[in-house]
Design an enzyme around this catalytic site. Structure first.
Site, PDB file in Angstrom:
ATOM      1  N   HIS A  47       0.796  -1.040   0.009  1.00  0.00           N
ATOM      2  CA  HIS A  47       0.007   0.033   0.212  1.00  0.00           C
ATOM      3  C   HIS A  47       0.934   1.242  -0.002  1.00  0.00           C
ATOM      4  O   HIS A  47       0.347   2.187  -0.187  1.00  0.00           O
ATOM      5  CB  HIS A  47      -0.970   0.014   1.052  1.00  0.00           C
ATOM      6  CG  HIS A  47      -2.042  -0.955   1.108  1.00  0.00           C
ATOM      7  ND1 HIS A  47      -3.235  -0.616   0.647  1.00  0.00           N
ATOM      8  CD2 HIS A  47      -1.884  -2.423   1.188  1.00  0.00           C
ATOM      9  CE1 HIS A  47      -4.170  -1.768   0.578  1.00  0.00           C
ATOM     10  NE2 HIS A  47      -3.367  -2.966   0.972  1.00  0.00           N
ATOM     11  N   ASP A  71       3.524   9.350  -0.742  1.00  0.00           N
ATOM     12  CA  ASP A  71       2.398   8.494  -0.149  1.00  0.00           C
ATOM     13  C   ASP A  71       2.021   7.313  -1.317  1.00  0.00           C
ATOM     14  O   ASP A  71       2.361   7.749  -2.460  1.00  0.00           O
ATOM     15  CB  ASP A  71       1.083   9.411  -0.189  1.00  0.00           C
ATOM     16  CG  ASP A  71       0.289   9.402   1.211  1.00  0.00           C
ATOM     17  OD1 ASP A  71       0.162   8.166   1.498  1.00  0.00           O
ATOM     18  OD2 ASP A  71      -0.327  10.186   1.407  1.00  0.00           O
TER      19      ASP A  71
HETATM   20  P1  ADQ Z   1      -3.080   5.981   4.849  1.00  0.00           P
HETATM   21  O1  ADQ Z   1      -1.674   6.157   5.275  1.00  0.00           O
HETATM   22  O2  ADQ Z   1      -3.580   5.394   6.335  1.00  0.00           O
HETATM   23  O3  ADQ Z   1      -3.125   4.455   4.008  1.00  0.00           O
HETATM   24  P2  ADQ Z   1      -4.583   7.480   3.204  1.00  0.00           P
HETATM   25  O4  ADQ Z   1      -5.245   6.543   1.836  1.00  0.00           O
HETATM   26  O5  ADQ Z   1      -4.893   8.683   2.965  1.00  0.00           O
HETATM   27  O6  ADQ Z   1      -3.671   6.818   4.268  1.00  0.00           O
HETATM   28  O7  ADQ Z   1      -6.311   6.994   4.234  1.00  0.00           O
HETATM   29  C1  ADQ Z   1      -6.725   5.884   4.461  1.00  0.00           C
HETATM   30  C2  ADQ Z   1      -8.472   6.250   4.908  1.00  0.00           C
HETATM   31  O8  ADQ Z   1      -8.220   6.586   6.232  1.00  0.00           O
HETATM   32  C3  ADQ Z   1      -9.096   7.059   4.077  1.00  0.00           C
HETATM   33  O9  ADQ Z   1     -10.368   6.395   3.838  1.00  0.00           O
HETATM   34  C4  ADQ Z   1      -9.528   8.382   4.829  1.00  0.00           C
HETATM   35  O10 ADQ Z   1     -10.689   8.939   4.847  1.00  0.00           O
HETATM   36  C5  ADQ Z   1      -9.101   7.875   6.245  1.00  0.00           C
HETATM   37  N1  ADQ Z   1      -8.722   8.909   7.165  1.00  0.00           N
HETATM   38  C6  ADQ Z   1      -7.280   9.480   6.749  1.00  0.00           C
HETATM   39  N2  ADQ Z   1      -7.188  10.555   8.013  1.00  0.00           N
HETATM   40  C7  ADQ Z   1      -8.292  10.553   8.760  1.00  0.00           C
HETATM   41  C8  ADQ Z   1      -8.622  11.172   9.766  1.00  0.00           C
HETATM   42  N3  ADQ Z   1      -7.791  12.191  10.336  1.00  0.00           N
HETATM   43  N4  ADQ Z   1     -10.023  10.943  10.304  1.00  0.00           N
HETATM   44  C9  ADQ Z   1     -10.715   9.791   9.838  1.00  0.00           C
HETATM   45  N5  ADQ Z   1     -10.348   9.087   8.922  1.00  0.00           N
HETATM   46  C10 ADQ Z   1      -9.273   9.414   8.008  1.00  0.00           C
HETATM   47  C11 ADQ Z   1      -2.183   3.695   3.451  1.00  0.00           C
HETATM   48  C12 ADQ Z   1      -0.897   4.422   2.483  1.00  0.00           C
HETATM   49  C13 ADQ Z   1      -1.834   5.219   1.510  1.00  0.00           C
HETATM   50  C14 ADQ Z   1      -2.829   4.511   0.615  1.00  0.00           C
HETATM   51  C15 ADQ Z   1      -3.826   3.509   1.783  1.00  0.00           C
HETATM   52  C16 ADQ Z   1      -4.770   2.684   0.750  1.00  0.00           C
HETATM   53  O11 ADQ Z   1      -0.179   5.276   3.299  1.00  0.00           O
HETATM   54  O12 ADQ Z   1      -1.039   5.906   0.276  1.00  0.00           O
HETATM   55  O13 ADQ Z   1      -3.678   5.430  -0.212  1.00  0.00           O
HETATM   56  O14 ADQ Z   1      -2.744   2.711   2.475  1.00  0.00           O
HETATM   57  O15 ADQ Z   1      -3.669   1.715   0.299  1.00  0.00           O
END
Ligand code: ADQ
Length: 480
Positions: free
Chosen positions: A179, A387
């Protein structure tokens, strides 16, 4: 760099126990956290949404229970959901957890894979614990595997698990999806067991990545660490097994998210937010509180906006929602203190008696409230320093009202930028460039916002969660 040694697909414990191939099988998902019905602490939200089409009745989802115990469970605890999905979990021994999770996974792999070698903390015992936990996962999963099952392992916490399954004689098709980003050889070589990790991943039939750049970085590493020669299809042979690196970018269920955002517009939280804004435009950031997300630089960029474009003073509010995560890791505690300071600096400099320019909160916000906030925001500020994909960017686009859409400001270093080219693409390390993009978004005429949004939405709808699952599973099924 150490040589690829112990974790090879050939196995440690004698001849592999062959398991029958080609029988129709289930999809077996393996991830660090499991959204089992009884575990209210699981934070696999985004993953559960992305995998909804792979997790069908009869599927098995296996991983850590979220519980730390005296000993790691030898046998998985299983429960079956209303939708006939089996969730199987194990506890992890406290002594292994610290080293596996806070140590190697989040203290070494996470910073390295986000290009932050300066934050990398490596030591052998942490890596040994990582292997121990990956082996425990494999051993507990083994009795649950049936012939023909497709095993799909997720993310950087479980990079050596496929090799452990092979060592136990598992002959099923195994896929792994990363991811987070993958790094080129010059960076990966900083990690002492780099070659071991590449060899362990080569126990998979399919290794999937978010971007084309990640695929080529992985193949370059395979060529250097293992001496293999990948072909144009991303395939290479290592120790008699063919491994293929593929591009399968993750997506969201955009229609569902759009509907959620539309409904959320009328919920109490969104109404309260709108009322608190008055006529001011909302600039919104939503992230986990993580140094990869570029939050200090983002705060600086907002400060630059207020300084260099004074017409926006009193006319905007920046809301940053940064849910706390990994608070046991030192670099995350440092980041929090840093953000507290910068938020104070900006508010101290620009606040008026009836206007506070920056609102910053670290407690979690419910998904439907976030959807409503996205729809309210004139600017979606997604500026990670690195990211894998960044689903917030896609959610923000899906949540917009097409008649009057907000504008996405997106880091060129998010995987999402490969596709979402109609966003205002910025270098997150340059606060002035990000401030200029925010200004451009705030003054952009309606027609241009509509045109950009339509193009972005078409892409978010196309590369959606269903397509992600279908593509990956198609590669995994394809035994050629
Ligand atoms: P994450 O680093 O967790 O994931 P991201 O893809 O931006 O990052 O977010 C994943 C989920 O978490 C989204 O559904 C988002 O809405 C939710 N989220 C983020 N911040 C939040 C907050 N403050 N409060 C509530 N919900 C929140 C990892 C990788 C990413 C990749 C994903 C999926 O780092 O690059 O996109 O996995 O593969």
């Amino acid at each position: 760099m150490s040589k690829a040694s112990t974790l090879t697909p050939a196995g440690r414990s004698g001849a592999p126990r062959a398991r029958e191939k080609n029988a129709p099988g289930r999809v077996v998902i393996v991830s660090n956290r499991v959204p089992s019905p009884s575990d209210k602490t699981a934070t696999a939200g985004g993953l559960a949404v992305a995998l909804a089409d792979a997790v069908t009745p009869g599927s098995l989802w296996f991983g850590w229970s979220g519980k730390r115990a005296d000993e790691t469970s030898a046998k998985a605890h299983t429960e079956i959901s209303d939708t006939n999905v089996t969730y199987a979990t194990i506890d992890i021994a406290e002594r292994d957890y610290q080293r596996f999770y806070n140590g190697f996974a989040n203290g070494a792999l996470w910073p390295l894979l986000h290009y932050r070698t300066g934050l990398l903390r490596f030591n052998r015992p942490d890596f040994e614990a990582y292997r121990t936990v990956n082996r425990a996962f494999a051993e507990a999963l083994l009795p649950l595997i049936r012939p023909g099952d497709l095993i799909w392992i997720h993310d950087y916490q479980l990079m050596t698990m496929a090799a452990e399954l092979r060592a136990l004689g598992v002959a099923n098709r195994i896929g792994f999806f990363l991811h987070v980003p993958f790094v080129p050889p010059s960076l990966l070589q900083v990690l002492p067991p780099a070659a071991e990790l590449i060899a362990a991943l080569s126990a998979c039939d399919i290794v999937g990545f978010q971007t084309a750049g990640d695929v080529s970085a992985f193949l370059d590493n395979a060529a250097i660490c293992l001496g293999v020669q990948p072909d144009n299809a991303g395939c290479y042979l290592y120790q008699g097994r063919k491994t293929r690196a593929v591009l399968t970018p993750i997506g969201i269920d955009s229609d569902k998210f759009a509907a959620l955002a539309e409904t959320a517009e009328q919920t109490a939280e969104t109404i309260r937010l709108r009322e608190s804004l008055g006529d001011r435009a909302l600039v919104l950031g939503v992230d986990r509180l993580d140094y990869s997300k570029g939050l200090p630089q983002r705060f600086d960029a907002y400060g630059r906006l207020l300084y260099a474009y004074p017409q926006h003073r009193r006319c905007v509010n920046f809301l940053q929602i940064a849910a706390r995560s990994r608070q046991e890791v030192g670099s995350y505690q440092t980041l929090r203190r840093e953000l507290d300071r910068r938020a104070g600096d900006i508010n101290g400099e620009f606040s008026d008696f009836d206007w506070v320019p920056l609102r910053y909160m670290t407690h979690p916000v419910k998904r439907n409230a976030i959807a409503g906030f996205y729809r309210t925001a004139r600017i979606g500020l997604v500026t990670p320093l690195r990211d894998g994909m960044n689903l917030v960017a896609k959610e923000y686009v899906a949540a917009q009202n097409a008649a009057n859409p907000g504008m996405l400001v997106l880091s060129r270093f998010a995987g999402a930028a490969d596709e979402l080219t109609e966003a205002l693409i910025v270098n997150p390390f340059d606060p002035d460039e990000v401030a200029a993009a925010m200004h451009q978004g705030l003054v952009m005429p309606l027609e241009e916002r509509q045109a950009r949004h339509a193009a972005l939405l078409a892409k978010v709808k196309h590369t959606n969660a269903r397509r992600y699952c279908e593509q990956f599973l198609e590669y995994l099924r394809d035994d050629q």
